[in-house]
Scaffold this motif. Sequence first.
Motif, mmCIF file in Angstrom:
data_model
loop_
_atom_site.group_PDB
_atom_site.id
_atom_site.type_symbol
_atom_site.label_atom_id
_atom_site.label_comp_id
_atom_site.label_asym_id
_atom_site.label_seq_id
_atom_site.Cartn_x
_atom_site.Cartn_y
_atom_site.Cartn_z
ATOM 1 N N LEU A 96 6.121 95.961 73.062
ATOM 2 C CA LEU A 96 6.317 94.789 73.926
ATOM 3 C C LEU A 96 7.469 93.967 73.337
ATOM 4 O O LEU A 96 7.305 93.316 72.301
ATOM 5 C CB LEU A 96 5.025 93.969 74.006
ATOM 6 N N TRP A 97 8.602 93.984 73.991
ATOM 7 C CA TRP A 97 9.819 93.340 73.485
ATOM 8 C C TRP A 97 10.106 92.053 74.269
ATOM 9 O O TRP A 97 10.242 92.084 75.473
ATOM 10 C CB TRP A 97 11.022 94.277 73.618
ATOM 11 N N GLY A 98 10.225 90.924 73.561
ATOM 12 C CA GLY A 98 10.706 89.681 74.149
ATOM 13 C C GLY A 98 9.933 89.191 75.344
ATOM 14 O O GLY A 98 10.521 88.635 76.271
ATOM 15 N N MET A 99 8.619 89.364 75.364
ATOM 16 C CA MET A 99 7.826 88.983 76.541
ATOM 17 C C MET A 99 7.200 87.602 76.421
ATOM 18 O O MET A 99 6.489 87.159 77.315
ATOM 19 C CB MET A 99 6.736 90.038 76.779
ATOM 20 N N GLU A 100 7.417 86.913 75.307
ATOM 21 C CA GLU A 100 6.958 85.532 75.101
ATOM 22 C C GLU A 100 5.449 85.401 75.299
ATOM 23 O O GLU A 100 4.958 84.392 75.797
ATOM 24 C CB GLU A 100 7.710 84.576 76.024
ATOM 25 N N LEU A 101 4.717 86.428 74.929
ATOM 26 C CA LEU A 101 3.261 86.387 75.046
ATOM 27 C C LEU A 101 2.681 85.395 74.056
ATOM 28 O O LEU A 101 3.185 85.231 72.943
ATOM 29 C CB LEU A 101 2.671 87.778 74.773
ATOM 30 N N GLU A 102 1.603 84.740 74.451
ATOM 31 C CA GLU A 102 0.870 83.843 73.567
ATOM 32 C C GLU A 102 -0.562 84.334 73.456
ATOM 33 O O GLU A 102 -1.155 84.784 74.434
ATOM 34 C CB GLU A 102 0.921 82.407 74.078
ATOM 35 N N GLY A 103 -1.109 84.204 72.267
ATOM 36 C CA GLY A 103 -2.467 84.662 72.024
ATOM 37 C C GLY A 103 -2.577 85.206 70.620
ATOM 38 O O GLY A 103 -1.734 84.924 69.756
ATOM 39 N N SER A 104 -3.618 85.992 70.362
ATOM 40 C CA SER A 104 -3.820 86.586 69.044
ATOM 41 C C SER A 104 -3.975 88.089 69.174
ATOM 42 O O SER A 104 -4.231 88.615 70.266
ATOM 43 C CB SER A 104 -5.052 85.971 68.361
ATOM 44 N N LEU A 105 -3.806 88.783 68.061
ATOM 45 C CA LEU A 105 -3.884 90.236 68.050
ATOM 46 C C LEU A 105 -5.339 90.648 67.848
ATOM 47 O O LEU A 105 -5.955 90.315 66.825
ATOM 48 C CB LEU A 105 -3.001 90.795 66.938
ATOM 49 N N ALA A 106 -5.889 91.360 68.826
ATOM 50 C CA ALA A 106 -7.315 91.726 68.801
ATOM 51 C C ALA A 106 -7.619 92.696 67.664
ATOM 52 O O ALA A 106 -6.804 93.567 67.332
ATOM 53 C CB ALA A 106 -7.714 92.347 70.146
ATOM 54 N N ARG A 107 -8.813 92.575 67.110
ATOM 55 C CA ARG A 107 -9.252 93.507 66.080
ATOM 56 C C ARG A 107 -9.355 94.930 66.623
ATOM 57 O O ARG A 107 -9.230 95.908 65.882
ATOM 58 C CB ARG A 107 -10.606 93.068 65.521
ATOM 59 N N ASP A 108 -9.587 95.038 67.935
ATOM 60 C CA ASP A 108 -9.709 96.363 68.549
ATOM 61 C C ASP A 108 -8.427 97.168 68.453
ATOM 62 O O ASP A 108 -8.434 98.364 68.782
ATOM 63 C CB ASP A 108 -10.115 96.210 70.025
ATOM 64 N N ILE A 109 -7.340 96.556 68.015
ATOM 65 C CA ILE A 109 -6.101 97.310 67.847
ATOM 66 C C ILE A 109 -6.342 98.485 66.907
ATOM 67 O O ILE A 109 -5.693 99.525 67.003
ATOM 68 C CB ILE A 109 -4.973 96.387 67.324
ATOM 69 N N GLY A 110 -7.301 98.328 66.002
ATOM 70 C CA GLY A 110 -7.610 99.388 65.050
ATOM 71 C C GLY A 110 -8.242 100.622 65.680
ATOM 72 O O GLY A 110 -8.361 101.661 65.026
ATOM 73 N N ARG A 111 -8.650 100.532 66.933
ATOM 74 C CA ARG A 111 -9.255 101.684 67.618
ATOM 75 C C ARG A 111 -8.201 102.628 68.192
ATOM 76 O O ARG A 111 -8.540 103.721 68.656
ATOM 77 C CB ARG A 111 -10.176 101.193 68.731
#
Length: 772
Positions: A96-111
């Motif tokens: 995801l490049w330059g999309m100005e997203l706001e939020g946090s990185l979910a722990r589920d990323i590890g899945r």
Amino acid sequence: MARTRPTPMGPSVVLVVLVVSILGGCRGEQAEIGEGLKVDLEALQAFRELITRDPTEALREWGTQSDPCRWSGIDCDVVLSSESNKREIRVVGLELWGMELEGSLARDIGRLTELRRLVIVGSKMSGRIPPEVSNCQKLDTIDLRANRFSGPISFSLAQFPLLQVLKLSENELTGTMGALFVESFDPMAHFGDTHQASELCARLEVLDIAKNRLRGELPIEISKCAQLQELSVSENSLGGGIPSTLGSLRNLRSLQLNGNLLVGLVPESLASCQKLDLLDLSENMLTGPIPRQFAQFAGETRFNFSSNDLAGAIPQGKWKAQQMALAGAFAHNANLCGWPLAKPCAPPVLAVTTGSSSGGAVRNRRSMAEGAPGPAPSGSSPAPVASAGAQDAPAPAPAQSSESNHRARKWALGLALGIVAGAIAAALLATVLRLCVFYMHKPPYLQGPIIFHPKIEPKMLAFLEKDETFTDADLVGSGGAGKVYKAKLETDGGGMEVAVKTVIVKEDAKGLFGKRQIQAELETLGCIRHRNLVTLLAYVHRPDCHLLLYQFMKNGSLYDVMKRLESGDNTMPWPIRHRIAVGTAHGLSYLHFHCVPKIVHRDLKPSNILLDENYTAHLADFGLAKVLPGADTHVTTGVAGTVGYIAPEYSQTCRFTDKSDVYSFGVVLANLLTGKDPTDQFFHTVPGGTIGSWLHQLLQSNSGRDAIDPKLRNDEFDEEILLAMKIAVFCTSDNPAERPTSKDVLIMLNQIRVADEDPSSPNAGPAPPPIV
């Protein structure tokens, strides 16, 4: 859209991929059946749920398409799954490049256990990077640059045996780099074999963690990353020395250590990194000489040694080419000399030795130290030189008569005095000639703007010459110095927001000599660049005022923020206040220790500390009290400086020193900690009459918690705040000699938030003093 790529693993795999690519409906159905892809789908949905803002609607289709391989930013491939030991379609890329997203990185990323590339760049993701990311052990690229991730690094390079690129720059990460090099984890647990701990970064080529808030020291384990080509840890608060083991990184092409608190010598071993294209060691506290081995580098290599405490002659060799001709690469090192600096090195010191048959000989001290014989008069033997360990030195020649020795000494003394007097006379003559040329040929002063930014042209500033310029302008602040307006300059690359500060001129500062002084001083200030100093972009002179153009800061000044806090319109937790204090101390330390000559701010106060969108502190108006001596730049009581922030000795000596700035910083820090304005009438009722003396008394009586800003009390940071109070008291001592330097203040402030992470650091610097 998904990019389904066949892997060169046989005809059956190619057939599967072709069917999947052509028959979209069948591919979607097949994706739903795969258990591994179902897990990936759930993980991505959890990721999407923690995105609180998606201004470009980049993830809109994530909620309408059931097949994650069709989502934007998602890449799938046919892999041999480590869970099922079968070939199946899995998510291998999240980009995801330059999309100005706001939020946090979910722990589920590890899945996402088959993920190869994790790229989220140019957004506003915040919070900690979850440790579960270490479950994605097949990652070869982690790129989380330009976000707002915070907290310590929670994974080790040992957990990513295939990792080639790690980029975490431009975030707000804290702690030390040590976590990256923990070797106890078994990195190949899911791959059927094991690697030795020494291979924890065997494939790493790029490590970029610049522009964070890391502390501690550079780990020597970096030298185990034998394939490393780019290493950037610039603009952190790393201390200690530069490990000499970095010289073993023979593939290194870029080494950027600038903007830290590194001390000690520049290692000679770095000269072994002959593939270097860039070496930046600027804005540290390095001492000693530049190793002479550096002269072996090719002329194409770019270097920057500026703003340190380096000394001695600049080595001359192959690197005398191209950009090395720029003296800026060596600037702000008071004791460096030689090309390309305008400061020549002093000639070798001559020593006079007597005892030869002619009465004496003049020899070079360096030659003597190396045992080389000095010149002797014709027909005589060399005069002996006394040195430690000279066991076989020849016996001295017979002593001459006292009259002969006396004549020799007089001759040597006369020669030395003649050389000194001639040098002084030549220097004075050269100075007089330069002054004459300067005043005869210098173009008219202050006839147009002085510009320090390459994208600004004089025509863009023409509107500032008009009287009606500020009639309808956007006023963003005002004070004793005048007013500050927001303006927009139209540049080739788009608009540039600037702050225009008006500084009112008094009649006694309008003479030609005063204007010449102003221009000369401003030309110096305009060339100063540091991440904690507001950049002076341009200067425009008007008959009634000076106009200073600065970069615009979205959060205004610390004064504005504290006023909003007082009225309940804003909140500011301790980590942000600590960041502001550290940034202010960093800027002050740069002015005091890295500018030649040093710059004393003279008017440090909350309204001169500007905050960007991340609440990073930038000092403004540094040195203006000296540059514009006739300007009304202060709210005063008959002396320079601002009420409540003036060091007590100034009213007696009328002199500002760097310790005066430290006192003002202590008052600013006390204001941050207590929320109390130092000019409040309350302080007239306490012994000592200042915010510093009040804090001192409370800390002596173990009542320091009573002084903490009510908005900060009763949380996990009380102990850190109390330590910061001690620093404020230390800085506001009535005796300037008892105050720390700004460099010491910076080290102490860094220490109070890293004490539990790296307490044994030998370069941690002085601890806050006890309150007695």
